[in-house]
Design a protein around this motif. Structure first.
Motif, PDB file in Angstrom:
ATOM      1  N   TRP A 164      54.480 -19.433  -0.775  1.00  0.00           N
ATOM      2  CA  TRP A 164      54.534 -18.159  -1.494  1.00  0.00           C
ATOM      3  C   TRP A 164      54.403 -16.963  -0.559  1.00  0.00           C
ATOM      4  O   TRP A 164      55.196 -16.030  -0.610  1.00  0.00           O
ATOM      5  N   PHE A 190      50.548 -20.092 -12.583  1.00  0.00           N
ATOM      6  CA  PHE A 190      51.116 -19.827 -11.261  1.00  0.00           C
ATOM      7  C   PHE A 190      51.810 -21.092 -10.783  1.00  0.00           C
ATOM      8  O   PHE A 190      51.168 -22.079 -10.434  1.00  0.00           O
ATOM      9  N   ILE A 213      48.887  -9.468  -9.007  1.00  0.00           N
ATOM     10  CA  ILE A 213      47.615 -10.194  -9.023  1.00  0.00           C
ATOM     11  C   ILE A 213      46.543  -9.245  -8.495  1.00  0.00           C
ATOM     12  O   ILE A 213      46.667  -8.714  -7.380  1.00  0.00           O
ATOM     13  N   VAL A 241      46.290 -17.436 -13.554  1.00  0.00           N
ATOM     14  CA  VAL A 241      46.830 -17.966 -12.305  1.00  0.00           C
ATOM     15  C   VAL A 241      46.554 -19.459 -12.165  1.00  0.00           C
ATOM     16  O   VAL A 241      47.324 -20.197 -11.543  1.00  0.00           O
TER      17      VAL A 241
END
Length: 377
Positions: A44, A37, A149, A33
């Motif tokens: 988001w 990411f 996640i 991440v």
């Protein structure tokens, strides 16, 4: 040497977490991440994500629009919030881990449903046709997600109203039936993503975005576009290139209206129930009629139809493959003279009709059952 490498590879599989293998088998690729990411962290969560907690005996998920990502206590962290009376809260309180999931735009109905229904009333995942999988830590997620996640809870506490320093939270909870939110801060311990194959592939993107449209604006489709749809249709494959189909593109609205008048006469109750009824073809301004020899050619004609529907999608048009009107027209004596106007060859029978027009709706995709697909290796 080769034998040693095979032995080493087998040993690595044995020590690899089973959940890692499971994620890969479900089409996911592990990501970092911190490095991979790429979404705007401030936007988001506003697009809504899915929060899930539980174990292999039971889990529950809910749609969330609040959250944060960053660094805390030297850990890569994610913060989520769950109101006191949400069914998911008990799962969050009882679980050491939780997952946050993203879904593609073609599955926006998942987030809508998860945000408007309670798990107290039934299994929401099952109702949507979703399939549960588990990480190496036993944390549930859905195979249909595009990103997962996984977090290990480091902190959890409800908001203290005495600490509200502005009017925003005070107004929020002045009359909020779900109760005060609990803040959960989790260390990110795993992240997986599915390759977005249609982000850079216009053909796949077109397929994934196509929907059946049942509401159209009152605007005829241009002849050039209808011609392009038909041309792409007849370029569909067929057995031995027999092309066992005939296509009639109806631009004359008076024919559509004449057939509709016959339908209205035979089905007054059905018409009266639809206050927006204009014609029997979902109010489409144009229709494409496809006929095949009686008893043959249906498979080839199906390929033809898909070509035409995908072409219409690429041209900004909507379509709907209609079977009910065809059954009525094939059985109606009054409709026969009008069907004869289409000029199909002797021995050909109307198989289906495509409604075509500019869409007046943007329906969400219906869930697809991925379990019907098996890979034989």
């Amino acid at each position: 040497m080769k034998g040693f490498i095979r032995t080493l590879a087998a040993a690595m599989l044995l020590i690899m977490p089973l959940g890692m293998q499971a994620q890969e088998e479900n089409g996911f690729t592990e990501i970092s991440v911190e490095e991979d990411f790429t979404s705007n962290g401030f936007q988001w969560f506003r697009k809504a994500q899915l929060l899930c907690a539980g174990d292999n005996s039971k889990e529950n998920a809910m749609t969330i629009g609040w959250g944060g990502i960053g660094t805390l206590w030297g850990r890569t962290a994610m913060t989520v919030y769950v109101a006191e009376k949400r069914h998911t809260k008990q799962f969050m309180d009882q679980s050491e881990y939780f997952t946050v999931m993203s879904f593609g735009e073609d599955m926006s109905n998942v987030l809508d449903y998860m945000g408007s229904h309670s798990g107290r009333d039934g299994d929401k995942g099952a109702a949507l046709g979703l399939h549960t999988a588990y990480t190496a830590n036993g944390t549930p997620y859905y195979k249909e997600a595009t990103m997962v996640i996984e977090c290990k809870t480091m902190y959890a506490a409800p908001f203290d109203k005495a600490n509200f320093k502005s009017d925003a939270p005070k107004r929020m909870y002045a009359n909020f039936p779900a109760g005060v939110h609990t803040e959960y801060i989790g260390e990110v311990v795993g992240a997986w993503i599915k390759d977005n194959v249609f982000a850079d592939n216009p053909v796949v993107k077109n397929i994934m975005e196509r929907r059946s449209i049942r509401k159209y604006i009152d605007q005829p489709v241009e002849h050039a576009k209808l011609e392009q749809i038909a041309t792409c249709g007849i370029n569909a494959p067929s057995g031995s290139n027999k092309q066992p189909w005939e296509i009639r593109v109806v631009e004359d609205y008076s024919l559509i209206q004449a057939l509709t008048d016959i339908y209205k006469k035979a089905n007054p109750d059905a018409v009266s129930r639809d206050k927006n009824f204009r014609n029997m073809f979902r109010n489409a301004p144009n229709i494409i009629c496809v006929a095949t020899p009686k008893g043959s050619g249906q498979l080839d004609a199906g390929l033809l139809g898909e070509n035409m529907m995908l072409t219409a999608q690429a041209l900004g048009l909507g379509t709907c493959c209609l079977g009910g009107p065809v059954r009525f027209l094939n059985s109606s004596e009054e409709a026969k003279p009008y069907i004869e106007q289409l000029g199909f060859s002797e021995g050909y029978e109307l198989l289906y009709i495509l409604a075509v027009g500019y869409p007046d709706e943007q329906p969400a995709a219906k869930p697809r059952d991925a379990s019907k697909v098996k890979f034989i290796k």
